[in-house]
Write an enzyme that holds these catalytic residues in place. Sequence first.
Site, PDB file in Angstrom:
ATOM      1  N   GLY A 189       0.837  -1.201   0.000  1.00  0.00           N
ATOM      2  CA  GLY A 189       0.000   0.000   0.000  1.00  0.00           C
ATOM      3  C   GLY A 189       0.865   1.241   0.000  1.00  0.00           C
ATOM      4  O   GLY A 189       2.009   1.226  -0.465  1.00  0.00           O
ATOM      5  N   SER A 190       0.321   2.315   0.541  1.00  0.00           N
ATOM      6  CA  SER A 190       0.980   3.614   0.427  1.00  0.00           C
ATOM      7  C   SER A 190       2.126   3.753   1.428  1.00  0.00           C
ATOM      8  O   SER A 190       2.105   3.140   2.502  1.00  0.00           O
ATOM      9  CB  SER A 190      -0.044   4.717   0.672  1.00  0.00           C
ATOM     10  OG  SER A 190      -0.562   4.577   1.987  1.00  0.00           O
ATOM     11  N   GLU A 235       5.685  -3.241   0.891  1.00  0.00           N
ATOM     12  CA  GLU A 235       5.740  -3.014  -0.559  1.00  0.00           C
ATOM     13  C   GLU A 235       4.953  -1.743  -0.832  1.00  0.00           C
ATOM     14  O   GLU A 235       3.723  -1.741  -0.809  1.00  0.00           O
ATOM     15  CB  GLU A 235       5.123  -4.204  -1.300  1.00  0.00           C
ATOM     16  CG  GLU A 235       5.918  -5.491  -1.160  1.00  0.00           C
ATOM     17  CD  GLU A 235       7.291  -5.421  -1.820  1.00  0.00           C
ATOM     18  OE1 GLU A 235       7.454  -4.620  -2.758  1.00  0.00           O
ATOM     19  OE2 GLU A 235       8.189  -6.151  -1.392  1.00  0.00           O
ATOM     20  N   LEU A 236       5.665  -0.648  -1.096  1.00  0.00           N
ATOM     21  CA  LEU A 236       5.001   0.662  -1.109  1.00  0.00           C
ATOM     22  C   LEU A 236       5.070   1.305  -2.503  1.00  0.00           C
ATOM     23  O   LEU A 236       4.839   0.631  -3.500  1.00  0.00           O
ATOM     24  CB  LEU A 236       5.642   1.534  -0.022  1.00  0.00           C
ATOM     25  CG  LEU A 236       5.766   0.862   1.364  1.00  0.00           C
ATOM     26  CD1 LEU A 236       6.472   1.751   2.363  1.00  0.00           C
ATOM     27  CD2 LEU A 236       4.414   0.421   1.893  1.00  0.00           C
ATOM     28  N   GLY A 237       5.370   2.587  -2.574  1.00  0.00           N
ATOM     29  CA  GLY A 237       5.273   3.278  -3.862  1.00  0.00           C
ATOM     30  C   GLY A 237       6.490   4.141  -4.138  1.00  0.00           C
ATOM     31  O   GLY A 237       7.605   3.647  -4.168  1.00  0.00           O
ATOM     32  N   CYS A 291       1.656   0.931  -8.667  1.00  0.00           N
ATOM     33  CA  CYS A 291       2.815   1.326  -7.855  1.00  0.00           C
ATOM     34  C   CYS A 291       4.055   1.550  -8.708  1.00  0.00           C
ATOM     35  O   CYS A 291       4.946   2.288  -8.316  1.00  0.00           O
ATOM     36  CB  CYS A 291       3.086   0.254  -6.807  1.00  0.00           C
ATOM     37  SG  CYS A 291       3.234  -1.389  -7.537  1.00  0.00           S
ATOM     38  N   GLU A 299       3.772  10.902  -5.419  1.00  0.00           N
ATOM     39  CA  GLU A 299       3.309   9.838  -6.321  1.00  0.00           C
ATOM     40  C   GLU A 299       1.896  10.223  -6.777  1.00  0.00           C
ATOM     41  O   GLU A 299       0.975  10.255  -5.964  1.00  0.00           O
ATOM     42  CB  GLU A 299       3.289   8.531  -5.526  1.00  0.00           C
ATOM     43  CG  GLU A 299       2.948   7.317  -6.335  1.00  0.00           C
ATOM     44  CD  GLU A 299       2.882   6.058  -5.458  1.00  0.00           C
ATOM     45  OE1 GLU A 299       3.159   6.130  -4.248  1.00  0.00           O
ATOM     46  OE2 GLU A 299       2.521   5.009  -6.009  1.00  0.00           O
ATOM     47  N   PHE A 309      -0.457   8.708  -8.692  1.00  0.00           N
ATOM     48  CA  PHE A 309      -1.438   7.614  -8.662  1.00  0.00           C
ATOM     49  C   PHE A 309      -2.703   7.968  -9.443  1.00  0.00           C
ATOM     50  O   PHE A 309      -3.830   7.731  -9.023  1.00  0.00           O
ATOM     51  CB  PHE A 309      -1.766   7.215  -7.215  1.00  0.00           C
ATOM     52  CG  PHE A 309      -1.738   5.721  -7.027  1.00  0.00           C
ATOM     53  CD1 PHE A 309      -0.596   4.997  -7.300  1.00  0.00           C
ATOM     54  CD2 PHE A 309      -2.864   5.026  -6.610  1.00  0.00           C
ATOM     55  CE1 PHE A 309      -0.552   3.611  -7.159  1.00  0.00           C
ATOM     56  CE2 PHE A 309      -2.844   3.638  -6.464  1.00  0.00           C
ATOM     57  CZ  PHE A 309      -1.682   2.927  -6.737  1.00  0.00           C
TER      58      PHE A 309
END
Length: 491
Positions: free
Chosen positions: A236-237, A258-260, A292, A386, A388
């Site tokens: 996620g973020s 696991e992010l961005g 992502c 980011e 998105f």
Amino acid sequence: MGAHDALPVMPAHANGQLYDGGRWRPARGGSRAVIEPATGATIGQVGIADAQEMTDAIARAHAAQPAWAATAPRDRAAVLLKAAQALEARFDELSLAVARETGGIVPKGQHEVREAIVLCRIAAGLPMQAQGQVLPSTPGRLSIARRVPHGLVGVISPFNFPLILGLRTVAPALALGNAVVLKPDPRTPYSGGVLMAEVFEQAGLPAGLLQVLPGDGEAGEALVTDPRVPMIAFTGSPGVGRRIGELAGRHLKKVSLELGGANNLVVLDDADLDAAASAVAFGAWFHQGQICMASNRVLVQRPVLEALKQRLVAKATHLPVGDGASGQVALGPMIDAKQLGRFDQLVKDTVEAGARLEAGGQHEGLCYRPTVLSGVKPGMRAFDEEPFGPLVNLVAFDSDDEAVALANNSQGGLAAAVIGRDVARAMAIGERLNAGMVHINDQTVNDECTNPFGGPGLGGNGSAVGGPADIDEYTRWQWLTVQAGVRAFPF
Ligand code: NAP
């Protein structure tokens, strides 16, 4: 409005329910409508777990796990292979359901189901691999370093690619002998959870091992803080990831974040511009930029900037946007009004700060036109954050060193790419970029399920999922020694 509008995505047996690893049960936390982004239609109800339900689910999974870890590896592998078959048998139906629930075009739904099948097949191979090493030791002592399951893995997944981003942990974690408690995003509970529960039930996964509990922050935090859950896999973020990381640290858990972050796509002055424009358009606009790895910064060498911009503006003007499941459009809607509002404000603020709006910048309902900004620089929101959303940010550079400096002017990210005919030059630039995944002559959105996936800084905590990373990720080392009898000690 398409023919599918009246059809629910959520099956009746799961409507408003939670899955306790064998049975669907009403959610004490109530239920909420699941909205199809393209049509605004209600396509089901999602059961919302409260903190107590999360705690109860953890107890059930915790109780079921030891017998599963003791199950023959080939029998665990067989369940994963059957899950792959179950997905394959329902390929068209599931692809459409995923596309509708996530606001994707049908090929995006097909991609998720196709990759989900691959993920299950790869995971089926994990229990059959060597699980450790025999170490050199004192004569008469057998010394083994072996991998053992964590026990219980908590999974928190996002809305954009909910099937593969949940399953990429669920499948290998189960295969390696763990139980899993999964909290999908409540906006996409079918693709992110219910579908997996159905498929694993059909595949014969023993009761209790997979619990599916959509819920809010309260349920998520109950999962992250419970002492019976030694590992959390969060996708996620970066903002929520920080919070999860803090909690996991306080509770001494392994955490995969696991992010961005920033994903730089560099276009050099010797690039084939038609090919580059197509790569940029896909990297920035596929699934409305809600990826992502989206190419959220496009760094272009000044001599080719204008020509590339014209090609992108032409594409932005002509690409159809609408109901992704209709099969007639290139871009679907954004997931909801909140996400769209944040993105729209970011575009407006970047223009206010001096960038030029070349195309897009408008929306009808949740459908945002593919957008091109030029003159984007550090200090502007679209460069620093980011986006998105469906945005090409054109950033000019002159020298290779400047491209590297601009790209690395970030707190890290997942992916980077360089496009140019001189491959040695493109590689020399690529090697200097601060990213977990680097592609030469491609855009940034790439994942083959066989590769380690992750990135530094805002990309995550350096942990990687996928391919060779999975055994490391979902098991831990245990040192085991065995001797024929107790040896002599000095006292
Ligand atoms: P998000 O707001 O961080 O949400 C991700 C998940 O976390 C959702 O299931 C969310 O559900 C849950 N959540 C939120 N607050 C929580 C809390 N306090 N405790 C536990 N769970 C909590 O992310 P998003 O906006 O949906 O997704 C976009 C971001 O994800 C982007 O930054 C993107 O780059 C990143 N992403 C990364 C990857 C990757 O593989 N690295 C892949 C896809 C997306 P609720 O809000 O309902 O609780």
